[in-house]
Write a protein that holds these residues in place. Sequence first.
Motif, mmCIF file in Angstrom:
data_model
loop_
_atom_site.group_PDB
_atom_site.id
_atom_site.type_symbol
_atom_site.label_atom_id
_atom_site.label_comp_id
_atom_site.label_asym_id
_atom_site.label_seq_id
_atom_site.Cartn_x
_atom_site.Cartn_y
_atom_site.Cartn_z
ATOM 1 N N THR A 74 15.862 33.108 28.664
ATOM 2 C CA THR A 74 15.475 32.625 30.057
ATOM 3 C C THR A 74 13.967 32.890 30.118
ATOM 4 O O THR A 74 13.386 33.932 30.620
ATOM 5 C CB THR A 74 16.108 33.270 31.253
ATOM 6 O OG1 THR A 74 17.653 33.458 30.899
ATOM 7 C CG2 THR A 74 15.946 32.780 32.487
ATOM 8 N N PRO A 75 13.233 31.950 29.633
ATOM 9 C CA PRO A 75 11.571 32.380 29.360
ATOM 10 C C PRO A 75 10.960 32.246 30.776
ATOM 11 O O PRO A 75 9.725 32.614 30.862
ATOM 12 C CB PRO A 75 10.999 31.135 28.521
ATOM 13 C CG PRO A 75 12.116 30.002 28.428
ATOM 14 C CD PRO A 75 13.412 31.098 28.915
ATOM 15 N N GLY A 76 11.617 31.276 31.919
ATOM 16 C CA GLY A 76 10.896 31.199 32.932
ATOM 17 C C GLY A 76 10.915 32.539 34.053
ATOM 18 O O GLY A 76 11.501 33.460 33.530
ATOM 19 N N PRO A 77 10.535 32.467 35.390
ATOM 20 C CA PRO A 77 10.569 33.601 36.304
ATOM 21 C C PRO A 77 11.970 33.817 36.448
ATOM 22 O O PRO A 77 13.034 32.826 36.364
ATOM 23 C CB PRO A 77 9.975 32.822 37.188
ATOM 24 C CG PRO A 77 9.441 31.626 36.976
ATOM 25 C CD PRO A 77 9.953 31.242 35.821
ATOM 26 N N ILE A 78 12.376 35.186 36.655
ATOM 27 C CA ILE A 78 13.983 35.558 36.770
ATOM 28 C C ILE A 78 13.562 36.275 38.066
ATOM 29 O O ILE A 78 12.855 36.852 38.252
ATOM 30 C CB ILE A 78 14.271 36.154 35.601
ATOM 31 C CG1 ILE A 78 13.659 37.526 35.498
ATOM 32 C CG2 ILE A 78 14.367 35.462 34.048
ATOM 33 C CD1 ILE A 78 14.418 38.388 34.527
ATOM 34 N N ILE A 79 14.920 36.628 38.720
ATOM 35 C CA ILE A 79 15.351 37.598 39.630
ATOM 36 C C ILE A 79 16.318 38.682 39.101
ATOM 37 O O ILE A 79 17.391 38.494 38.607
ATOM 38 C CB ILE A 79 15.991 36.845 40.762
ATOM 39 C CG1 ILE A 79 15.077 35.832 41.422
ATOM 40 C CG2 ILE A 79 16.576 37.891 41.829
ATOM 41 C CD1 ILE A 79 15.629 35.235 42.557
ATOM 42 N N ALA A 80 15.796 39.964 39.308
ATOM 43 C CA ALA A 80 16.741 41.140 38.988
ATOM 44 C C ALA A 80 17.200 41.520 40.392
ATOM 45 O O ALA A 80 16.480 41.765 41.256
ATOM 46 C CB ALA A 80 15.966 42.167 38.276
ATOM 47 N N GLN A 81 18.598 41.882 40.416
ATOM 48 C CA GLN A 81 19.234 42.110 41.886
ATOM 49 C C GLN A 81 20.101 43.303 41.622
ATOM 50 O O GLN A 81 20.782 43.255 40.456
ATOM 51 C CB GLN A 81 19.960 40.775 42.408
ATOM 52 C CG GLN A 81 20.280 41.213 43.894
ATOM 53 C CD GLN A 81 20.695 39.699 44.501
ATOM 54 O OE1 GLN A 81 21.241 38.840 43.830
ATOM 55 N NE2 GLN A 81 19.955 39.383 45.631
ATOM 56 N N ARG A 82 20.094 44.156 42.506
ATOM 57 C CA ARG A 82 21.298 44.966 42.509
ATOM 58 C C ARG A 82 22.464 44.336 42.345
ATOM 59 O O ARG A 82 22.990 43.607 43.043
ATOM 60 C CB ARG A 82 21.154 46.023 43.655
ATOM 61 C CG ARG A 82 19.900 46.950 43.867
ATOM 62 C CD ARG A 82 19.881 47.870 42.715
ATOM 63 N NE ARG A 82 18.489 48.580 42.839
ATOM 64 C CZ ARG A 82 18.265 49.722 41.777
ATOM 65 N NH1 ARG A 82 19.252 49.661 40.763
ATOM 66 N NH2 ARG A 82 17.165 50.276 42.123
ATOM 67 N N PHE A 83 23.378 45.067 41.699
ATOM 68 C CA PHE A 83 24.996 44.614 41.706
ATOM 69 C C PHE A 83 25.874 45.179 42.548
ATOM 70 O O PHE A 83 25.679 46.336 42.725
ATOM 71 C CB PHE A 83 25.480 45.038 40.063
ATOM 72 C CG PHE A 83 26.769 44.773 39.968
ATOM 73 C CD1 PHE A 83 27.402 43.317 39.791
ATOM 74 C CD2 PHE A 83 27.853 45.488 40.418
ATOM 75 C CE1 PHE A 83 28.616 42.939 39.757
ATOM 76 C CE2 PHE A 83 29.306 45.196 40.325
ATOM 77 C CZ PHE A 83 29.711 43.834 39.838
ATOM 78 N N VAL A 84 26.397 44.466 43.599
ATOM 79 C CA VAL A 84 26.994 44.806 44.630
ATOM 80 C C VAL A 84 28.754 44.521 44.372
ATOM 81 O O VAL A 84 29.000 43.377 44.081
ATOM 82 C CB VAL A 84 26.843 43.721 46.032
ATOM 83 C CG1 VAL A 84 27.543 44.472 47.084
ATOM 84 C CG2 VAL A 84 25.312 43.935 46.428
ATOM 85 N N ALA A 85 29.343 45.852 44.293
ATOM 86 C CA ALA A 85 30.761 45.686 43.954
ATOM 87 C C ALA A 85 31.456 45.218 45.236
ATOM 88 O O ALA A 85 30.954 45.525 46.417
ATOM 89 C CB ALA A 85 31.159 46.892 43.413
ATOM 90 N N GLY A 86 32.859 44.979 45.035
ATOM 91 C CA GLY A 86 33.807 44.562 46.044
ATOM 92 C C GLY A 86 33.964 43.123 46.217
ATOM 93 O O GLY A 86 34.243 42.499 45.079
ATOM 94 N N ALA A 87 34.394 42.731 47.383
ATOM 95 C CA ALA A 87 34.859 41.449 47.593
ATOM 96 C C ALA A 87 33.760 40.667 48.001
ATOM 97 O O ALA A 87 32.589 41.092 48.159
ATOM 98 C CB ALA A 87 35.744 41.499 48.785
#
Length: 876
Positions: free
Chosen positions: A665-678
């Motif tokens: 993925t050479p383009g812009p990316i998003i890193a996001q917190r992993f949310v567990a659950g439903a």
Amino acid sequence: MPRRRRWGRALLIAYAILLALSHLVRLVGGRFGDDPPTTLPSLQVQEIRVAGDDPPAFEATGRTVRLAYREWLPDGEPGATLLLVHGSPGSSGNFDRLAPRLAEQGLRVIAPDLPGFGDSSAQVDDYSILAHAEYCRELLLTLGVERVHALGFSLGGGVVLHLADHSAADSAAGPEVESLILLAAIGVQELELLGNFAINRAIHGAQLGLFQTIQELVPHFGVLDRSHTHLSYARNFYDSDQRPLRGLLEAWDEPMLILHGDGDVLVPYAAALEHERIVPQSELVTYDANHFMPFSMPEALVEPIVSFVEGVEGGDTTTRADATPERLRLAAEGEPQRLPRATGPTLLVWILLLMVATLVSEDLTCLAAGLLVAYGSLGFAPAVFACGAGIFLGDLGLYAIGRLGRPFIGKAPLRWFIKPADLKRSQQWFEERGALVILLSRFVPGTRLPTYVGAGLLSMNPLTFSIYLLIPVALWTPLLVSLARVAGEPILGFFETFEEWALPAMVGTLVALWITLLLGRKLASWEGRRRLVGGWRRLTHWEFWPRWAFYPPVVLYVAWLALRHRSLTLFTAANPGIPAGGGFVGESKSTILRGLDPGAVAPWTRIEPGDVNHRRDAVLAFVDGTDAPFEPGFPVVLKPDVGERGDGVAVVRRGEDIVPFLDRTPGPIIAQRFVAGAELGVFWLRRPGAFRGEIFSITDKIRPSLTGDGTSTLRRLIFADRRAVALADTYLEALGDRAESVPAEGESVQLVDLGTHCRGAVFLDGETYRTPELEAAVEAAASSLDGFHFGRFDLRAPSYDHFRRGEDIWVLELNGVSSEATHIYDPKHGLFEAWGILFRQWRLAFAIGAGNRDAGHAPLTLGHVMKLLRAYGARP
């Protein structure tokens, strides 16, 4: 820059310079086959202008054509005039040994160099046998020849047949053709090369394309331009149409002599027999010879040619009117012969075609070769050799990809066909069983490609690999060819009486055998049988259908809405606050997330393109950061800033998995917190003029899991599960190495981390979770983004009770106008019900777009939409 890449770039630059210089030299020095100087003292030259109006079928060149020719005269008074037309490639020099002998017998002999050959014009607009006949006619008119006997050698046979047809059509427009002599000559289409005009023309087109590519892309500084013969030869056959020749033969009423060698591998002897049948007044003289009789045995040709011409001049030969009733009956009732068993160049073409075809489908090619053997077109040994050689070389190519193309394995286009999980499994097999897996992979569906590439990756000894490869090829290839031959003989024999059914019978038999083979190989193993079950479920349950199969009715309905509202792009005004047409295609996720209430969105950061190490460090810094109430550390969700339907999204659990994701993925990316659950997908909209919005759809996104039994691998559990088997390959790819692990008894293993339907999540109707509290929470999140009216939230919470209470709900992302009401994928909804829901969704999209347009928000133009689509398709 790596040393190998530097060398590659240097060689490419050097090639480009040499090619440019070559083209410059060719341009300055007279390029593309200028008319050559006369090279032989005996050659004479006529400048003829082909008007092209007679016959109408000939397409005019509208230019002067240089036509070189040679003429041999007897010592005394010349008798009849004999025109000798050479084949392709060739020239008047083909008759150097034959023509003088004929002149000694009192004949006036004229032999032209057909345009494109010898000393005639190298460049003409039409190289066909029909055009060459016109050139010859003009030459004879220029020379004042009124009556002529015409001999055509090889391709020249087609030329003299057309010349005779011109003469018969309008005797006042050219010399009268008194008789025809076909010397090892072409004729009916059915006995030329592979017997079919379209197939033959494709082969000749490929040959012409190859020659032209060499001519233009190989730096030769004019060397290849000095002899235009190779291109003229290819154009001869590509431009010519032999289909009319059968009719010309059937219409010929005057005397004909056929001279042919029974060992001719270029024009089969069967062609001479067919020509003799079609022309009942013809005389066939057979020689124990090959195709090249004018060169190898001219003295044997003189007597029959001279006797025939003298007989025609004296009125002692047979015309159609004098043919015997038996010959006339055979000519009227006989059926066209089919191709004899291939030999010579025809056999070589078959072998090359079969070898190339194995690269597309080995099994299908072997079966087709067996049917050709059953039909009599190909010998068993050449058929087995061609298929075996193609398979062997193709498999060596797979080994070479693994051995030499290691840096490209994970890149397009190789990554489309070679999955990392399959390669890993093949490498494990090698470690456990050694080279034996090469033998087994030939008979186990889906294992050959990764196994052979894996052998190259592991640098297996090429000689050892070749030996192990030859064994299954030597066993499998003759087995398949024999199967098709044995099964095809009675079927083709039955349809032999009905000529029009022979080809459909062959195709039908081939398809039936192929399907039987595919099913047989799958039925031979438990996993294969379960794959058949999975394939049947995907076919019969619409939720597994690909988008191209499910969406056509929706597209048609959207087109109708566009006509009704008089705007193709009105829906792009549904969300003025979301870029890229309200979230139609290519919208930036980070731009949308910035517009939402930060307290409602799971913590995230955008990472720009750049150096992989810097980007990795940025991801690690985010992982180690503090975002209450989340604890620092893995897992973390990484996804492209531009993407749809879970495309490219990954849940990364280890630091070493970051760089592979960044490489993909050479383009812009998003890193996001992993949310567990439903997880729920909530589709929200606000109608024009409404104060509050409403929830249109709620989808319960279930990430499926399987329970271990202590003995079965995850792979086997997947194939054993009633629903998971339909998406087996999806789950196996997601699990990677874990697919071969054995879960403990009672252990629950989640198959996917993402709530995406195309990635294996189960989507159910989540209406049961609708509460005033959930509606209020979604309303608050939606209202925080100015200009948002229509789209779907992807939400997570610790539990379903939290959703019902409207507490601790986190927005993962928000999708705009092109998002779906995904509860339609619940198996309880039928196909037509699902279409109805989407129809209603798009009606609302257009209605909201119309309301926003009235409020001053213009929809995108069609050109802007096309630009967005092109940009999205071109993203890395």
